[in-house]
Scaffold this active site. Structure first.
Site, mmCIF file in Angstrom:
data_model
loop_
_atom_site.group_PDB
_atom_site.id
_atom_site.type_symbol
_atom_site.label_atom_id
_atom_site.label_comp_id
_atom_site.label_asym_id
_atom_site.label_seq_id
_atom_site.Cartn_x
_atom_site.Cartn_y
_atom_site.Cartn_z
ATOM 1 N N HIS A 39 -2.934 -3.434 0.438
ATOM 2 C CA HIS A 39 -2.252 -2.395 -0.347
ATOM 3 C C HIS A 39 -0.882 -2.887 -0.787
ATOM 4 O O HIS A 39 -0.442 -3.975 -0.440
ATOM 5 C CB HIS A 39 -2.171 -1.067 0.433
ATOM 6 C CG HIS A 39 -1.054 -0.985 1.429
ATOM 7 N ND1 HIS A 39 -0.417 0.184 1.760
ATOM 8 C CD2 HIS A 39 -0.458 -1.943 2.181
ATOM 9 C CE1 HIS A 39 0.511 -0.048 2.663
ATOM 10 N NE2 HIS A 39 0.509 -1.326 2.940
ATOM 11 N N CYS B 293 6.040 -4.127 2.470
ATOM 12 C CA CYS B 293 4.917 -3.397 1.861
ATOM 13 C C CYS B 293 5.065 -3.305 0.340
ATOM 14 O O CYS B 293 4.149 -2.859 -0.352
ATOM 15 C CB CYS B 293 4.762 -2.014 2.485
ATOM 16 S SG CYS B 293 3.876 -2.063 4.061
ATOM 17 N N HIS C 5 -0.645 -7.116 0.191
ATOM 18 C CA HIS C 5 -0.697 -7.702 1.536
ATOM 19 C C HIS C 5 -1.723 -6.890 2.313
ATOM 20 O O HIS C 5 -2.102 -5.792 1.890
ATOM 21 C CB HIS C 5 0.666 -7.633 2.225
ATOM 22 C CG HIS C 5 1.112 -6.217 2.449
ATOM 23 N ND1 HIS C 5 1.676 -5.464 1.447
ATOM 24 C CD2 HIS C 5 0.999 -5.399 3.515
ATOM 25 C CE1 HIS C 5 1.921 -4.258 1.897
ATOM 26 N NE2 HIS C 5 1.504 -4.172 3.160
ATOM 27 N N HIS D 214 -3.508 -5.200 6.040
ATOM 28 C CA HIS D 214 -3.311 -4.695 7.398
ATOM 29 C C HIS D 214 -4.659 -4.682 8.110
ATOM 30 O O HIS D 214 -5.696 -4.449 7.482
ATOM 31 C CB HIS D 214 -2.774 -3.263 7.394
ATOM 32 C CG HIS D 214 -1.368 -3.147 6.918
ATOM 33 N ND1 HIS D 214 -0.280 -3.550 7.673
ATOM 34 C CD2 HIS D 214 -0.850 -2.673 5.764
ATOM 35 C CE1 HIS D 214 0.829 -3.328 6.999
ATOM 36 N NE2 HIS D 214 0.514 -2.798 5.832
ATOM 37 N N ASP E 69 -13.201 -0.944 3.675
ATOM 38 C CA ASP E 69 -13.108 -2.224 4.374
ATOM 39 C C ASP E 69 -13.109 -3.385 3.382
ATOM 40 O O ASP E 69 -13.953 -3.447 2.483
ATOM 41 C CB ASP E 69 -14.288 -2.372 5.345
ATOM 42 C CG ASP E 69 -14.111 -3.541 6.296
ATOM 43 O OD1 ASP E 69 -12.949 -3.908 6.588
ATOM 44 O OD2 ASP E 69 -15.133 -4.086 6.749
ATOM 45 N N HIS E 70 -12.152 -4.305 3.544
ATOM 46 C CA HIS E 70 -11.978 -5.469 2.664
ATOM 47 C C HIS E 70 -11.697 -5.065 1.221
ATOM 48 O O HIS E 70 -12.000 -5.806 0.285
ATOM 49 C CB HIS E 70 -13.185 -6.418 2.747
ATOM 50 C CG HIS E 70 -13.235 -7.187 4.033
ATOM 51 N ND1 HIS E 70 -13.448 -6.579 5.249
ATOM 52 C CD2 HIS E 70 -13.073 -8.501 4.299
ATOM 53 C CE1 HIS E 70 -13.429 -7.489 6.201
ATOM 54 N NE2 HIS E 70 -13.195 -8.670 5.662
ATOM 55 N N GLU F 297 -1.453 1.414 11.694
ATOM 56 C CA GLU F 297 -1.290 0.433 10.620
ATOM 57 C C GLU F 297 -0.817 -0.911 11.160
ATOM 58 O O GLU F 297 -1.282 -1.967 10.739
ATOM 59 C CB GLU F 297 -0.313 0.960 9.570
ATOM 60 C CG GLU F 297 -0.279 0.124 8.299
ATOM 61 C CD GLU F 297 0.663 0.686 7.259
ATOM 62 O OE1 GLU F 297 0.186 1.112 6.203
ATOM 63 O OE2 GLU F 297 1.887 0.733 7.515
#
Ligand code: NI
Length: 137
Positions: free
Chosen positions: A14, A33, A39, A41, A79-80, A126
Site C-alpha cells: 500500500h 508509508c 511498500h 506489510h 493477499d499479494h 500491521e
C-alpha cells in the site's frame, strides 16, 4: 457469552498519500508509508466472533467454517495485492490500518451473521508495534 478468535496471515502492498498535500507534508505525516513506489506489510488478522456454545458441538462457531469465510471474503481479495489499486472494497479510501480493518469488517459481517454467529472484533496487526481494532461502530 464466549469469544472465539481465528488468526490468519497475508501480505499486501500500500501507500498512504493525500493528494491535497505537498510531497513534504505527505512524508512528514505518513513517513515510510508515503513511499512513492509503495511498500508491503505482513499483516496478521484476528477475527473474533461471540455467542453461546452449541449443545451438539460445544462450539460457538466451527473454527474451520470461520477460517473458510475469512479466506473467501478477505484473504483471497487482498493477499499479494496492492491495497490502493487492486482491492475493490478499499477503492477511494486511504489504506490506513484503521480503514482496512473497517473494510474487512464490512466484508465479513453479513456472511458470519448468515452462518448463525456474531462478529465481535476485527483486529489488524500491521507491524510489530501497531495494531487496530474495530468493533463495528
Ligand atoms: Ni505502510
Amino acid at each position: 457469552m464466549v469469544y472465539v478468535t481465528r488468526i490468519e496471515h497475508f501480505n499486501a502492498a500500500h501507500k498512504l498519500w493525500n493528494h491535497k498535500w505537498s510531497v513534504e507534508k505527505n512524508k512528514e505525516v505518513f513517513g515510510k508509508c508515503a513511499n512513492e513506489n509503495f511498500h508491503g506489510h505482513n499483516y496478521e488478522l484476528h477475527v473474533t466472533v461471540k455467542g453461546t456454545t452449541h449443545p451438539d458441538t460445544g462450539f460457538v462457531m466451527n473454527a474451520k467454517e470461520l477460517g473458510d469465510i475469512i479466506k473467501e471474503q478477505v484473504i483471497e481479495k487482498v493477499d499479494h495485492c496492492n491495497l490502493n489499486m487492486d482491492v475493490p472494497f478499499m477503492e477511494g479510501r486511504f489504506t490506513s490500518a484503521e480503514n482496512f480493518a473497517i473494510g474487512i469488517w464490512n466484508e465479513l459481517a453479513e456472511t458470519i451473521t448468515k452462518s448463525g454467529s456474531t462478529l465481535h472484533c476485527v483486529k489488524l496487526i500491521e507491524t510489530k508495534s501497531i495494531y487496530v481494532e474495530y468493533f463495528g461502530e
